[in-house]
Scaffold this motif. Structure first.
Motif, mmCIF file in Angstrom:
data_model
loop_
_atom_site.group_PDB
_atom_site.id
_atom_site.type_symbol
_atom_site.label_atom_id
_atom_site.label_comp_id
_atom_site.label_asym_id
_atom_site.label_seq_id
_atom_site.Cartn_x
_atom_site.Cartn_y
_atom_site.Cartn_z
ATOM 1 N N ASN A 109 1.660 5.053 3.956
ATOM 2 C CA ASN A 109 2.272 6.192 3.293
ATOM 3 C C ASN A 109 3.113 6.921 4.341
ATOM 4 O O ASN A 109 2.613 7.291 5.402
ATOM 5 C CB ASN A 109 1.180 7.106 2.732
ATOM 6 C CG ASN A 109 1.737 8.225 1.889
ATOM 7 O OD1 ASN A 109 2.903 8.573 1.974
ATOM 8 N ND2 ASN A 109 0.883 8.813 1.071
ATOM 9 N N ALA A 110 4.381 7.122 4.046
ATOM 10 C CA ALA A 110 5.270 7.801 4.984
ATOM 11 C C ALA A 110 5.060 9.312 4.985
ATOM 12 O O ALA A 110 5.565 10.000 5.866
ATOM 13 C CB ALA A 110 6.720 7.470 4.661
ATOM 14 N N SER A 111 4.296 9.830 4.028
ATOM 15 C CA SER A 111 4.053 11.276 3.923
ATOM 16 C C SER A 111 2.640 11.629 4.363
ATOM 17 O O SER A 111 1.684 10.924 4.048
ATOM 18 C CB SER A 111 4.252 11.734 2.478
ATOM 19 O OG SER A 111 3.867 13.089 2.319
ATOM 20 N N GLN A 112 2.522 12.735 5.061
ATOM 21 C CA GLN A 112 1.211 13.262 5.455
ATOM 22 C C GLN A 112 0.651 14.219 4.406
ATOM 23 O O GLN A 112 -0.493 14.672 4.522
ATOM 24 C CB GLN A 112 1.318 14.003 6.810
ATOM 25 C CG GLN A 112 1.702 13.100 7.965
ATOM 26 C CD GLN A 112 0.626 12.063 8.253
ATOM 27 O OE1 GLN A 112 -0.566 12.354 8.259
ATOM 28 N NE2 GLN A 112 1.042 10.833 8.481
ATOM 29 N N THR A 113 1.456 14.528 3.367
ATOM 30 C CA THR A 113 1.021 15.529 2.387
ATOM 31 C C THR A 113 0.996 15.047 0.932
ATOM 32 O O THR A 113 0.352 15.680 0.099
ATOM 33 C CB THR A 113 1.943 16.769 2.456
ATOM 34 O OG1 THR A 113 3.284 16.360 2.178
ATOM 35 C CG2 THR A 113 1.873 17.443 3.826
ATOM 36 N N LYS A 114 1.686 13.949 0.618
ATOM 37 C CA LYS A 114 1.762 13.468 -0.762
ATOM 38 C C LYS A 114 1.231 12.042 -0.858
ATOM 39 O O LYS A 114 1.440 11.245 0.054
ATOM 40 C CB LYS A 114 3.205 13.499 -1.262
ATOM 41 C CG LYS A 114 3.787 14.892 -1.309
ATOM 42 C CD LYS A 114 5.221 14.847 -1.759
ATOM 43 C CE LYS A 114 5.827 16.245 -1.722
ATOM 44 N NZ LYS A 114 7.265 16.230 -2.021
ATOM 45 N N PRO A 115 0.588 11.684 -1.969
ATOM 46 C CA PRO A 115 0.129 10.302 -2.149
ATOM 47 C C PRO A 115 1.312 9.363 -2.387
ATOM 48 O O PRO A 115 2.419 9.805 -2.701
ATOM 49 C CB PRO A 115 -0.775 10.376 -3.378
ATOM 50 C CG PRO A 115 -0.290 11.570 -4.127
ATOM 51 C CD PRO A 115 0.242 12.537 -3.098
ATOM 52 N N ALA A 116 1.044 8.069 -2.251
ATOM 53 C CA ALA A 116 2.062 7.049 -2.526
ATOM 54 C C ALA A 116 1.395 5.892 -3.264
ATOM 55 O O ALA A 116 0.189 5.649 -3.109
ATOM 56 C CB ALA A 116 2.698 6.560 -1.232
ATOM 57 N N ARG A 117 2.190 5.194 -4.064
ATOM 58 C CA ARG A 117 1.659 4.075 -4.853
ATOM 59 C C ARG A 117 2.682 2.937 -4.841
ATOM 60 O O ARG A 117 3.880 3.161 -4.995
ATOM 61 C CB ARG A 117 1.388 4.520 -6.281
ATOM 62 C CG ARG A 117 0.910 3.386 -7.185
ATOM 63 C CD ARG A 117 0.534 3.894 -8.544
ATOM 64 N NE ARG A 117 -0.739 4.589 -8.383
ATOM 65 C CZ ARG A 117 -1.257 5.418 -9.265
ATOM 66 N NH1 ARG A 117 -0.612 5.680 -10.385
ATOM 67 N NH2 ARG A 117 -2.411 5.977 -9.061
ATOM 68 N N LEU A 118 2.163 1.731 -4.685
ATOM 69 C CA LEU A 118 2.977 0.524 -4.560
ATOM 70 C C LEU A 118 2.474 -0.542 -5.517
ATOM 71 O O LEU A 118 1.267 -0.712 -5.670
ATOM 72 C CB LEU A 118 2.854 0.023 -3.113
ATOM 73 C CG LEU A 118 3.391 -1.337 -2.746
ATOM 74 C CD1 LEU A 118 4.911 -1.296 -2.689
ATOM 75 C CD2 LEU A 118 2.842 -1.751 -1.387
ATOM 76 N N LEU A 119 3.383 -1.262 -6.157
ATOM 77 C CA LEU A 119 3.032 -2.433 -6.946
ATOM 78 C C LEU A 119 3.396 -3.655 -6.116
ATOM 79 O O LEU A 119 4.549 -3.809 -5.706
ATOM 80 C CB LEU A 119 3.802 -2.462 -8.268
ATOM 81 C CG LEU A 119 3.580 -3.702 -9.140
ATOM 82 C CD1 LEU A 119 2.139 -3.733 -9.659
ATOM 83 C CD2 LEU A 119 4.579 -3.748 -10.281
ATOM 84 N N ALA A 120 2.411 -4.507 -5.817
ATOM 85 C CA ALA A 120 2.642 -5.743 -5.073
ATOM 86 C C ALA A 120 2.471 -6.907 -6.033
ATOM 87 O O ALA A 120 1.422 -7.056 -6.657
ATOM 88 C CB ALA A 120 1.666 -5.859 -3.913
ATOM 89 N N VAL A 121 3.513 -7.720 -6.161
ATOM 90 C CA VAL A 121 3.498 -8.862 -7.067
ATOM 91 C C VAL A 121 3.601 -10.133 -6.234
ATOM 92 O O VAL A 121 4.533 -10.290 -5.447
ATOM 93 C CB VAL A 121 4.667 -8.785 -8.073
ATOM 94 C CG1 VAL A 121 4.654 -9.996 -8.994
ATOM 95 C CG2 VAL A 121 4.598 -7.491 -8.874
#
Length: 136
Positions: A109-121
């Protein structure tokens, strides 16, 4: 009945991938979809959702030698470095691909304050359940 058998096998196999991430430093891998590709005998498409808490990262890892990977950022921003390429920050709506056997030294996650979500196919050989192997 066949659908239940396929789904049961898919989630059993994906449990291996999910369990492997238990030693990571803040990512959560959730199975999303798995299906044999009918017009490409011997290949299966597998989709996983990777959630990162603020500042969280996956441990460095290598992907299957049979698996082509497509990654799509659903939410937030993800910093990624594959093989000898430069590290790059991808924002929601952006994507990249990884060749079979790719080494993924940075995935966080490039952010220290916000979540991140990724779809890996993954498109990999049917029966290849070792889609991700963590480096020590």
């Amino acid at each position: 009945m066949l659908k239940q058998t396929i789904l049961g096998a898919a989630f059993a196999g994906l449990a291996l991938v999910t369990t492997a991430s238990a030693h990571d430093t803040g990512d959560k891998v959730t199975p999303n979809f798995e299906q044999a590709i009918p017009n490409i005998p011997g290949k299966t498409l597998t989709a996983l959702v990777v959630d990162y808490a603020p500042g969280a990262a996956s441990a460095p890892h290598v992907h299957s030698k049979t698996g082509f990977v497509y990654a799509y950022v659903i939410e937030g921003s993800i910093e990624s470095k594959v093989n000898d390429g430069a590290a790059h920050v991808y924002k929601a709506g952006e994507s990249w691909s990884e060749p079979p056997g790719a080494t993924h030294s940075i995935s966080r996650n490039a952010s220290q304050t916000k979540p991140a979500r990724l779809l890996a196919v993954f498109v990999a050989d049917t029966g290849d359940k070792d889609l991700t192997r963590y480096l020590k």
